[in-house]
Design a protein around this motif. Structure first.
Motif, short mmCIF file in Angstrom:
data_model
loop_
_atom_site.label_atom_id
_atom_site.label_comp_id
_atom_site.label_asym_id
_atom_site.label_seq_id
_atom_site.Cartn_x
_atom_site.Cartn_y
_atom_site.Cartn_z
N SER A 353 -0.99 -21.78 9.76
CA SER A 353 -1.06 -22.44 8.45
C SER A 353 -1.65 -21.50 7.40
O SER A 353 -1.15 -21.41 6.27
N ILE A 354 -2.70 -20.78 7.78
CA ILE A 354 -3.30 -19.80 6.86
C ILE A 354 -2.27 -18.71 6.51
O ILE A 354 -2.14 -18.28 5.36
N ASP A 355 -1.51 -18.28 7.51
CA ASP A 355 -0.49 -17.25 7.28
C ASP A 355 0.61 -17.74 6.35
O ASP A 355 1.18 -16.95 5.57
N LEU A 356 0.95 -19.02 6.41
CA LEU A 356 1.91 -19.59 5.46
C LEU A 356 1.42 -19.40 4.03
O LEU A 356 2.17 -18.97 3.15
N GLY A 357 0.15 -19.75 3.81
CA GLY A 357 -0.42 -19.60 2.47
C GLY A 357 -0.49 -18.15 2.03
O GLY A 357 -0.21 -17.82 0.87
N VAL A 358 -0.87 -17.27 2.95
CA VAL A 358 -0.94 -15.84 2.62
C VAL A 358 0.43 -15.31 2.24
O VAL A 358 0.57 -14.53 1.29
N GLY A 359 1.46 -15.73 2.96
CA GLY A 359 2.82 -15.30 2.63
C GLY A 359 3.21 -15.68 1.21
O GLY A 359 3.83 -14.89 0.48
N LEU A 360 2.84 -16.89 0.80
CA LEU A 360 3.15 -17.35 -0.55
C LEU A 360 2.46 -16.51 -1.61
O LEU A 360 3.09 -16.09 -2.59
N ILE A 361 1.17 -16.25 -1.41
CA ILE A 361 0.46 -15.50 -2.46
C ILE A 361 0.82 -14.01 -2.43
O ILE A 361 0.69 -13.33 -3.44
N MET A 362 1.29 -13.52 -1.28
CA MET A 362 1.79 -12.14 -1.25
C MET A 362 3.01 -12.01 -2.17
O MET A 362 3.20 -10.99 -2.82
N ASN A 363 3.82 -13.07 -2.24
CA ASN A 363 4.96 -13.04 -3.15
C ASN A 363 4.50 -13.12 -4.60
O ASN A 363 5.08 -12.49 -5.48
#
Length: 378
Positions: A353-363
């Protein structure tokens, strides 16, 4: 498409910090579980899939994700309702569901990210009328639906994390100081009244163990047995001194090896870090988490639209508060809760779940100088 991105803006530092914490997490989990390779293997697989999620989502325009906010909100509600109806119970709590082909997951972990996505879209859409009572009432109502469903599991600690995320995002969206002052004027005396009523068992919506944990924090001398786990955690951290006793140590003086800690691979993993890696190891973990939060906030400061800024602030508040809460529990600063330490604690649901959020903010970081921004987001 992603071929138009300027990859010089890709936040490789954030990627590196997370990789280092994940690696440390695997090593500490291995020690905390007495080298249970089934648990370690599951965590490693979660890390591999998680990095795939980060890379994949970082190449998808986050505006596309935000356009599906109501669908994501609906999935959050459905997931939490499924827990209440078909959930798996453990330790007097029902927080997990079993999905065919996937296994056991904890939907409330993914709801944190869904909440960030939905309210990034909602506050951006209602930016001009944010301080209108009707808008705040609608936002509060939509949030309370999620909070109530999480609280019913019961999972007060996760509910408090979502509350902090919501408040931080609301402030970032431009909440008037008039509303902030009004809220504080109500909340401060209400908190005092809440503690007073707890002492006389007059708060019916809390479970007995939740009441005892809060009262044990307020009045430690009267509820010494409720602080046993935290006392053992503090002892473990202190015994590590400067350099620690080393990973996988088998000394008789080890608090971990004496089974004085419970859930040492999740809730009290910081105690294992303190005992085995010492003050230096604890400081490095805190520094690495602080750097991750800093990177999130720096991306928030540079992004060109409010929705992207809110995504970054939401993730920064999630990582910062949950990390602080886990460490604060392990060191006796907070009442005992059941929150994992981000990127380190065992738990595939929390990790992914944390990785999902990190992926979004990386974009978000990747796009902040992209000439192909939609005109409405410039």
């Amino acid at each position: 498409m992603f071929l138009d991105y300027n990859f010089r803006n890709y936040n490789y530092r954030l990627f590196l910090y997370i990789l280092l914490l994940n690696t440390l997490g695997v090593l500490v989990i291995r020690s905390a579980t007495n080298q249970d390779m089934a648990v370690v293997g599951k965590q490693i697989m979660g890390i591999i899939v998680g990095f795939g999620i980060i890379i994949g989502l970082s190449l998808i325009d986050y505006h596309r994700i935000l356009s599906m906010s109501f669908v994501i909100y609906g999935l959050c509600v459905v997931g939490l309702l499924a827990v209440l109806l078909f959930g798996v119970s453990r330790n007097n709590a029902t927080r997990w569901i079993v999905l065919p082909g996937i296994g056991q997951i904890q939907p409330s972990e993914f709801v944190k990210i869904g909440l960030i996505v939905f309210f990034s879209w909602f506050f951006d859409k209602n930016q001009e009328k944010l301080n209108v009572f009707r808008t705040l009432l609608l936002a509060g109502g939509l949030y309370l639906i999620l909070f109530f469903l999480i609280f019913r599991q019961p999972d007060l600690s996760t509910g408090l994390v979502t509350m902090v995320i919501f408040v931080c995002m609301l402030y970032t969206a431009g909440l008037s100081y008039r509303w902030i002052a009004t809220a504080l004027a109500v909340l401060i005396p209400s908190a005092a009244l809440f503690i007073y009523l707890l002492q006389y068992n007059l708060v019916p919506f809390l479970k007995e163990y939740q009441v005892r944990r809060i009262l044990a924090f307020v009045n430690k001398s009267s509820y010494a047995e409720a602080n046993l786990q935290q006392d053992n955690s503090i002892m473990a951290i202190g015994s590590g001194m400067l350099h620690g006793k080393g990973l996988n140590n088998n000394t008789l003086a080890s608090v971990k090896n004496g089974n004085f800690l419970s859930e040492e691979q999740t809730d009290f993993i910081f105690a294992v870090i303190g005992e085995e890696l010492g003050f230096i190891g604890c400081s490095l973990v805190i520094l690495m988490i602080a750097l991750i939060v800093y990177e999130c906030l720096m991306m928030a400061a540079k992004v060109r639209d409010l929705s992207g800024r809110l995504l970054c602030v939401g993730m920064a508040s999630l990582i910062a508060f949950q990390s602080f809460s886990n460490i604060a529990v392990a060191t006796g600063i907070f009442p005992n809760t059941g929150l994992p330490l981000p990127f380190i604690s065992y738990g595939v649901s929390s990790l992914m779940s944390i990785d999902l959020g990190v992926g979004l903010i990386m974009n978000v970081g990747l796009q902040r100088k992209n000439s192909n921004y939609k005109e409405g987001y410039l």
